[in-house]
Scaffold this motif. Structure first.
Motif, mmCIF file in Angstrom:
data_model
loop_
_atom_site.group_PDB
_atom_site.id
_atom_site.type_symbol
_atom_site.label_atom_id
_atom_site.label_comp_id
_atom_site.label_asym_id
_atom_site.label_seq_id
_atom_site.Cartn_x
_atom_site.Cartn_y
_atom_site.Cartn_z
ATOM 1 N N ILE A 261 -11.404 7.813 4.950
ATOM 2 C CA ILE A 261 -11.548 8.553 6.208
ATOM 3 C C ILE A 261 -10.993 9.960 6.042
ATOM 4 C CG2 ILE A 261 -10.794 8.687 8.613
ATOM 5 C CD1 ILE A 261 -10.479 5.592 8.491
ATOM 6 N N GLN B 67 -7.624 -1.465 12.203
ATOM 7 C CA GLN B 67 -8.904 -0.981 11.701
ATOM 8 C C GLN B 67 -8.791 -0.064 10.488
ATOM 9 O OE1 GLN B 67 -11.347 0.609 14.851
ATOM 10 N NE2 GLN B 67 -10.799 -1.058 16.227
ATOM 11 N N GLN B 68 -7.563 0.238 10.081
ATOM 12 C CA GLN B 68 -7.375 1.178 8.976
ATOM 13 C C GLN B 68 -6.243 0.739 8.059
ATOM 14 O OE1 GLN B 68 -6.574 5.051 10.655
ATOM 15 N NE2 GLN B 68 -8.556 5.178 11.670
ATOM 16 N N TYR B 69 -6.301 1.239 6.822
ATOM 17 C CA TYR B 69 -5.172 1.211 5.886
ATOM 18 C C TYR B 69 -4.726 2.649 5.716
ATOM 19 C CZ TYR B 69 -6.804 -3.402 4.216
ATOM 20 O OH TYR B 69 -7.197 -4.699 4.104
ATOM 21 N N HIS B 70 -3.425 2.869 5.668
ATOM 22 C CA HIS B 70 -2.876 4.178 5.341
ATOM 23 C C HIS B 70 -2.025 3.993 4.096
ATOM 24 C CE1 HIS B 70 -3.407 6.160 9.519
ATOM 25 N NE2 HIS B 70 -4.344 5.268 9.292
ATOM 26 N N ALA C 22 -6.207 7.676 4.134
ATOM 27 C CA ALA C 22 -6.558 6.775 5.228
ATOM 28 C C ALA C 22 -7.909 6.150 4.907
ATOM 29 C CB ALA C 22 -6.622 7.526 6.552
ATOM 30 N N ASP D 49 -10.923 3.084 6.073
ATOM 31 C CA ASP D 49 -11.506 2.165 7.037
ATOM 32 C C ASP D 49 -11.396 0.760 6.445
ATOM 33 O OD1 ASP D 49 -13.629 0.396 8.076
ATOM 34 O OD2 ASP D 49 -14.283 2.156 9.185
ATOM 35 N N ARG D 50 -10.720 -0.151 7.148
ATOM 36 C CA ARG D 50 -10.484 -1.497 6.625
ATOM 37 C C ARG D 50 -11.758 -2.269 6.350
ATOM 38 N NH1 ARG D 50 -5.306 -4.817 8.918
ATOM 39 N NH2 ARG D 50 -6.127 -6.449 7.588
ATOM 40 N N SER E 5 -13.497 -0.725 2.955
ATOM 41 C CA SER E 5 -12.731 -0.407 1.752
ATOM 42 C C SER E 5 -12.238 -1.654 1.034
ATOM 43 C CB SER E 5 -11.549 0.483 2.113
ATOM 44 O OG SER E 5 -10.661 -0.198 2.974
#
Length: 124
Positions: A18, A79-82, A100, A102-103, A106
């Motif tokens: 992202i 909804q995300q991984y950072h 960042a 998108d789960r 990715s």
């Protein structure tokens, strides 16, 4: 060795990316950013994640973990991984890569592998 612009482009090539930032955690300022849209303010993320890195560094010091180094810090959202990866090679201390993802789109293991390779080749 890759420069900052190349490293940011390579990170954005990771499936589900992202946004990515190269951040100076002494100042909290993003040295460079690249993202796919307006869903994430990378400058705000850079400043906020600077606090995360500083807190972990202080905690490691209080625990006397002097022989240890942070490989990466993972924050999982619904909804995300950072992913935060401090740079470790000479001349790059005090800088981290922030990615960042998108789960849904990715592969976290692959992203960690690629970001490690980017970090190894990045020349700041």
């Amino acid at each position: 060795m890759a420069n900052m612009e190349t490293a940011l482009k390579d990170a954005m090539g990771i499936e589900g990316a992202i946004g990515v930032a190269l951040v100076d955690y002494n100042s909290g300022l993003a040295l460079g950013t690249l993202g796919t849209g307006t869903e994430l303010d990378l400058n705000v993320a850079a400043a906020g994640n600077t606090d995360v890195v500083r807190a972990k560094m202080r905690t490691m010091e209080m625990l006397n973990l002097h022989g240890e180094a942070i490989e990466d810090i993972l924050i999982t959202l619904t909804q995300q991984y950072h992913l935060i990866r401090p740079l470790t090679h000479k001349g790059s201390q005090g800088i981290f890569l922030y990615l960042a993802l998108d789960r849904q789109r990715s592969n976290l293991a692959m992203a960690r592998h690629i970001i490690r390779k980017i970090e190894e080749n990045l020349e700041v």
